[in-house]
Enzyme design. Structure first.
Site, mmCIF file in Angstrom:
data_model
loop_
_atom_site.group_PDB
_atom_site.id
_atom_site.type_symbol
_atom_site.label_atom_id
_atom_site.label_comp_id
_atom_site.label_asym_id
_atom_site.label_seq_id
_atom_site.Cartn_x
_atom_site.Cartn_y
_atom_site.Cartn_z
ATOM 1 N N GLY A 45 0.836 -1.191 0.000
ATOM 2 C CA GLY A 45 0.000 0.000 0.000
ATOM 3 C C GLY A 45 0.873 1.243 0.000
ATOM 4 O O GLY A 45 2.065 1.169 0.308
ATOM 5 N N GLN A 50 2.915 10.123 1.653
ATOM 6 C CA GLN A 50 4.229 9.465 1.694
ATOM 7 C C GLN A 50 5.118 9.872 0.518
ATOM 8 O O GLN A 50 6.335 9.671 0.570
ATOM 9 C CB GLN A 50 4.075 7.934 1.708
ATOM 10 N N CYS A 94 6.011 -0.050 7.580
ATOM 11 C CA CYS A 94 5.645 1.136 6.795
ATOM 12 C C CYS A 94 6.846 1.528 5.950
ATOM 13 O O CYS A 94 7.974 1.545 6.444
ATOM 14 C CB CYS A 94 5.255 2.288 7.725
ATOM 15 N N LEU A 95 6.585 1.848 4.690
ATOM 16 C CA LEU A 95 7.682 2.226 3.792
ATOM 17 C C LEU A 95 8.349 3.524 4.237
ATOM 18 O O LEU A 95 9.484 3.790 3.854
ATOM 19 C CB LEU A 95 7.164 2.357 2.353
ATOM 20 N N HIS A 136 -4.437 1.178 7.556
ATOM 21 C CA HIS A 136 -3.101 1.779 7.678
ATOM 22 C C HIS A 136 -2.964 2.953 6.690
ATOM 23 O O HIS A 136 -2.446 4.020 7.052
ATOM 24 C CB HIS A 136 -2.055 0.681 7.411
ATOM 25 N N GLU A 137 -3.454 2.759 5.463
ATOM 26 C CA GLU A 137 -3.337 3.814 4.436
ATOM 27 C C GLU A 137 -4.239 5.007 4.761
ATOM 28 O O GLU A 137 -3.826 6.160 4.611
ATOM 29 C CB GLU A 137 -3.680 3.264 3.046
ATOM 30 N N HIS A 140 -2.739 7.253 7.207
ATOM 31 C CA HIS A 140 -1.752 8.188 6.655
ATOM 32 C C HIS A 140 -2.417 9.501 6.241
ATOM 33 O O HIS A 140 -1.821 10.572 6.374
ATOM 34 C CB HIS A 140 -1.061 7.583 5.426
HETATM 35 O O1 GNR Z 1 4.125 -2.525 2.590
HETATM 36 C C1 GNR Z 1 3.479 -2.397 3.639
HETATM 37 N N1 GNR Z 1 3.210 -3.500 4.387
HETATM 38 C C2 GNR Z 1 2.306 -3.511 5.432
HETATM 39 C C3 GNR Z 1 2.300 -4.615 6.274
HETATM 40 C C4 GNR Z 1 1.412 -4.693 7.325
HETATM 41 C C5 GNR Z 1 0.523 -3.661 7.541
HETATM 42 C C6 GNR Z 1 0.530 -2.546 6.734
HETATM 43 C C7 GNR Z 1 1.417 -2.466 5.677
HETATM 44 S S1 GNR Z 1 1.399 -1.077 4.633
HETATM 45 C C8 GNR Z 1 3.052 -1.064 4.087
HETATM 46 C C9 GNR Z 1 3.249 0.003 3.025
HETATM 47 C C10 GNR Z 1 3.029 1.375 3.622
HETATM 48 O O2 GNR Z 1 3.790 1.922 4.347
HETATM 49 N N2 GNR Z 1 1.887 1.939 3.335
HETATM 50 O O3 GNR Z 1 1.598 3.143 3.863
HETATM 51 NI NI NI Z 2 2.690 3.250 5.751
#
Ligand code: GNR
Ligand code: NI
Length: 172
Positions: A45, A50, A94-95, A136-137, A140
């Site tokens: 995601g 980001q 999270c990236l 999670h997205e 953000h």
């Molecule tokens: O790549 C991602 N893996 C992930 C693993 C578990 C829960 C959420 C995520 S999202 C993350 C990519 C990211 O930072 N998206 O904002």
């Molecule tokens: Ni993230």
């Protein structure tokens, strides 16, 4: 075109993103760039803040097996319409916070509404990893990171390590 992913701590990752009211070619191009950046990372995601764009746009594809067809989703103005009382714990990453992972508890199932890349309203139920990822997205877009769910000490430790990483990267 691949975009640069901002690293925590960054003030842009703490801000609330603006709703999208007109789907422009620029925004559709941004969505394509975000998918390219996400697949390249690789991640499941990515949210527009980001990559430094403060618009309510997220992309995701939680198909992890190589045998299954990919399912890239582009969501403008996504909203959680309802959440299950049932909870799920996933080890999240999270990236924008590379190499740090922690268990986060969230509703196990969510119903999400959004506008797709053609401007059509969509609604769908998500469960499992998809439910975790879409929440999670959307977080953000509210300036919220998964580390905000952790105890302050753990969060501060991760933030301090990220400050060091960014300092070292700036020197290199
Ligand atoms: O790549 C991602 N893996 C992930 C693993 C578990 C829960 C959420 C995520 S999202 C993350 C990519 C990211 O930072 N998206 O904002
Ligand atoms: Ni993230």
């Amino acid at each position: 075109m691949k975009r640069h992913i901002l690293l925590h701590p960054d003030p842009r990752l703490k801000k609330v993103a603006e709703p999208v009211d007109d789907l422009s070619d620029g925004l559709r191009n941004l969505a394509d760039d975000m998918l390219e950046t996400m697949y390249d990372a690789p991640g499941i995601g990515l949210a527009a803040p980001q990559v430094g764009v403060m618009s309510r746009l997220i992309v995701l594809d939680c198909v992890k097996s190589d045998t299954e067809a990919p399912r890239p989703l582009v969501m403008f103005n996504p909203v959680v319409l309802s959440s299950s009382d049932d909870r799920n714990v996933y080890e999240e990453g999270c990236l924008s916070i590379p190499d740090h992972y922690a268990d986060v508890e969230r509703p196990a199932d969510v119903r999400v509404g959004w506008i797709d890349r053609d401007g059509t309203p969509q609604e769908e139920d998500f469960s499992g990893l998809w439910a975790t990822c879409v929440q999670h997205e959307i977080d953000h877009l509210e300036g919220k990171l998964f580390i905000d769910y952790l105890k302050p000490l753990r969060r501060q430790l991760i933030t301090r390590k990220m400050v060091k990483l960014k300092r070292d990267q700036a020197r290199a």
